[in-house]
Write an enzyme that holds these catalytic residues in place. Structure first.
Site: not given
Lengths: 489, 236
Positions: B10-11, B56, B58, B61
């Site tokens: 993450d990040g 799933t 994502n 985006r």
């Protein structure tokens, strides 16, 4: 009709283990020489036409290679009965091949002069192979070998009248045929330019298409160039074959290198093992299948690595094409694929009698059939062909195209096909017991029974057999025992 | 030492935004961390490493970012395939079933999995197009199809129908960037996992940070729902 020719009982010890003929069997140069001889045969208009019409070497080259090799083994068996039987089988097989070529000239695989030419190309290629690799044969050996090849022809034809008795006359005969009779036939062009570039992967490398394609892209043109450079100059001139700089050196280098393998320890190169390992179906119960499976897994891994290492093309945008495998239902293959892999045995893009004859030939070879069973099988296939022609040939050109087939798939399972299945069952069931036992199954499929439901108590009944055959031929089911039999390259 | 470590990477986006770079730059910077962590985990003796690369969710985006990610992942897979093979790492891809995944990428996944299938070092599971609930639903479907009577279904039997049933339970989950959520990640397998939430963003996460997380894990007292040993008094 090509390299798979004959030689029967002969009181002279010509076919014994010491013959020159046999000495070349395990020689890697022989592979190059056989390709060369095959081109020279195919360049003969009669043989070329027969090959173009009947041969399965484009679509199923590995199976063809295996059959030819086993046939030659039998022809040189120590037991005269085996040799006689094989000669009779080959004669029957070739007697079924006749027709007319594209220009309307007739051909007949039993034509004596033509068959003499086949033997002549094999002999001349063997001599040339020794010359090209820098170990020319002395006059005595050449004479002795010539006598061997003549008796080989005699075994096939009854006598060797078509080949000159004297070796000096033979060279004149050979040059005359090359100058006067050979043509730039389609079959020769296919062997030189198409076969090596499109050679399908043998069973062993089936799981590694990338690896195979890369190897073929390198070796294919090389083999082509080597073969062209080794052909007699008059033929190259007449057919307009290219003279490439360095090709002669390359060709001689290849022969020389292949010749050097004779210094390898004995048993390292055994063509029988090589061919059989290459063509072993994945689920065979042959003890070597384990090795082949392990080898295949390695090939797969090598192929995956190769795939990952090939540089990306610059534009690798997401491909909108969805997974195409979703369209093909469970265990069924698309009509087009079935047509190409199973029905079109000669690989010419059409379904015609020679395609079905090739299937009958393959089945008869596997089952080692004698008369009258062989004729029964051919007759059943011939009836099936008439049925197919009536049902599928909508444009009336006498053959069935892939489109015509795709349009009419369901009508494939007519009564004549059922008849084929029944006859196949009868001839497979050698002891007439009404069931196919393990040995009979092995003769046809080269595997033991599959662990599925079609067999009851170690035998295979008529209705189950017929049902399986029909579901393969019309239902286009995959993964049955018939796949390695009829679809493998 | 945890047997199975999972990382939620993450990040990346925030890392790029703090530097006024496009979000895609953060994904690119993540590649270095991935390789670093694989190496660190292998050296530390972790047997199973799972990385949450793409969920799933994502797919929601922006299209351009998804496209970029697909291309990036393909490049990373191809670039590091020989290294992974040489290091004896067995790679596999969890999920990766969506038809939106480019065909070439799916082929590369297959190729890498085939290539490294024989490796016996660490097993690296890359969760790509993965959803924990979807896996559980799939397992339930497979269980029903197999015709198992309801009374015979046990946790063990159910787990056998999950994708890659040989995967052991996750012992430690590391989620970078300080976010403290599960996000539908390997729901079944993280049942008893310890969670560590370092504040550092994934592109800045390095081998020493990874080892710190392992250290924290070793000082956790894992009870698997039981009671701590040597408690005072009688719990019953």
């Amino acid at each position: 009709m090509t390299t798979g020719t004959t030689g029967t009982a002969d009181e002279k010890p010509l076919f014994g283990p010491e013959s020159q003929f046999r000495a070349f069997f395990d020689d890697p140069r022989w592979a190059l020489a056989v390709i060369r001889a095959t081109v020279l045969e195919a360049a003969h208009p009669q043989i070329g036409a027969a090959l173009a019409d009947n041969s399965t070497f484009v679509a199923h080259p590995w199976r063809r290679l295996r059959n030819t090799f086993l046939s030659m083994r039998r022809m040189f068996d120590a037991d005269p009965a085996v040799r006689e039987r094989e000669a009779a089988r080959l004669n029957r097989l070739h007697a079924r091949m006749s027709g007319t070529d594209a220009r309307g000239r007739g051909y007949d695989a039993m034509d004596r002069a033509t068959r003499a030419w086949v033997v002549a190309t094999l002999y001349e290629s063997a001599v040339t192979m020794c010359r090209l690799s820098g170990q020319p044969l002395d006059q005595d050996t050449m004479e002795r070998m010539y006598a061997e090849y003549r008796s080989f022809l005699a075994a096939l034809d009854g006598d060797a009248e078509e080949l000159p008795e004297d070796l000096n006359d033979f060279w004149r005969y050979f040059d005359r045929v090359v100058e006067d009779e050979l043509e730039n036939t389609e079959a020769a062009r296919i062997i030189l330019y198409r076969l090596f570039d499109h050679l399908p992967a043998p069973a062993l490398l089936d799981g590694a298409p990338t690896l195979w394609a890369v190897g073929r892209a390198v070796v294919g043109p090389l083999l082509g160039a080597i073969t062209v450079a080794s052909l007699p100059e008059p033929y190259r001139r007449k057919s307009g074959l290219p003279e490439m700089p360095g090709a002669a050196t390359l060709m001689q280098g290849a022969y020389l290198a292949a010749g050097l393998t004779r210094f390898l320890p004995e048993g390292w190169i055994n063509p029988q093992t090589v061919i059989q390992t290459l063509t072993l179906p994945p689920d065979s119960d042959d003890p070597r299948a384990r090795t082949a499976t392990a080898l295949r897994a390695r090939m797969k891994r090598a192929s995956a690595l190769l795939r990952l290492l090939t540089p990306l093309s610059t534009d690798t945008g997401p491909d909108p094409a969805p997974a195409d495998s979703a369209a093909t239902g469970e265990g069924r293959r698309p009509a087009e694929e079935f047509f190409r892999q199973v029905l079109d045995q000669t690989g010419d893009g059409h379904l015609d009698w020679p395609d079905l004859a090739a299937m009958a030939r393959e089945l008869a070879t596997r089952l080692d059939l004698d008369e009258p069973e062989e004729t029964r099988l051919y007759d059943a296939f011939a009836a099936w062909w008439r049925e197919l022609q009536t049902a599928l040939d909508t444009d009336g050109d006498g053959r069935v195209s892939a489109d015509e087939y795709a349009a009419a798939v369901p009508s494939l399972a007519g009564p004549a096909l059922i008849r084929v299945a029944e006859v196949l069952f009868d001839v497979t069931d050698k002891d007439g017991s009404g069931t196919i036992d393990a040995d009979e199954h092995r003769a046809l499929f080269r595997t033991a029974f599959h662990r599925d439901l079609t067999t009851t108590e170690g035998s295979y009944g008529r209705s189950a057999f017929v049902g399986e055959f029909l579901s393969f031929m019309s239902g286009r089911r995959r993964n049955t025992a018939y796949d390695p039999l009829l679809a493998d390259a | 030492m945890p047997r199975h470590v999972a990382c939620v990477m993450d990040g990346n986006g925030r890392w790029a935004q703090r530097r006024s770079l496009p979000r895609t730059a953060g994904h690119r910077a993540a590649e270095t961390t991935v390789i670093d962590i694989i190496e660190a985990a292998r050296a530390a003796g972790v047997e199973w490493l799972s990385l949450y690369a793409f969920s799933t969710e994502n797919w929601n985006r922006p299209g351009a970012e998804v496209d970029y990610l697909m291309r990036l992942v393909r490049r990373v897979v191809r670039k590091h395939a020989p290294l992974l093979l040489a290091r004896g790492i067995r790679c596999r891809f969890l999920g990766a079933a969506d038809p939106r995944i480019p065909r070439e990428l799916a082929q590369d996944f297959d190729a890498l999995a085939t290539l490294t299938a024989g490796n016996r070092g660490m097993t690296l599971t890359v969760a790509f197009d993965h959803g924990g609930r979807r896996d559980i639903v799939e397992a339930a479907r497979s269980l029903i199809r197999s015709g198992t009577p309801a009374d015979e279904v046990t946790e063990r039997l159910f787990a056998d129908h999950l994708p890659f049933p040989d995967t052991p339970d996750v012992d430690l989950v590391i989620r970078t960037s300080g976010e403290q959520r599960i996000s539908n990640f390997m729901l079944w397998q993280v049942a008893y996992a310890e969670w560590v939430f370092p504040d550092v963003l994934w592109p800045d996460f390095r081998a020493p940070d990874f080892l710190t997380c392992l250290h924290i894990y070793r000082h956790r007292d894992r009870r698997f729902g039981g009671v701590p040993p040597r408690t005072n008094g009688d719990p019953s």
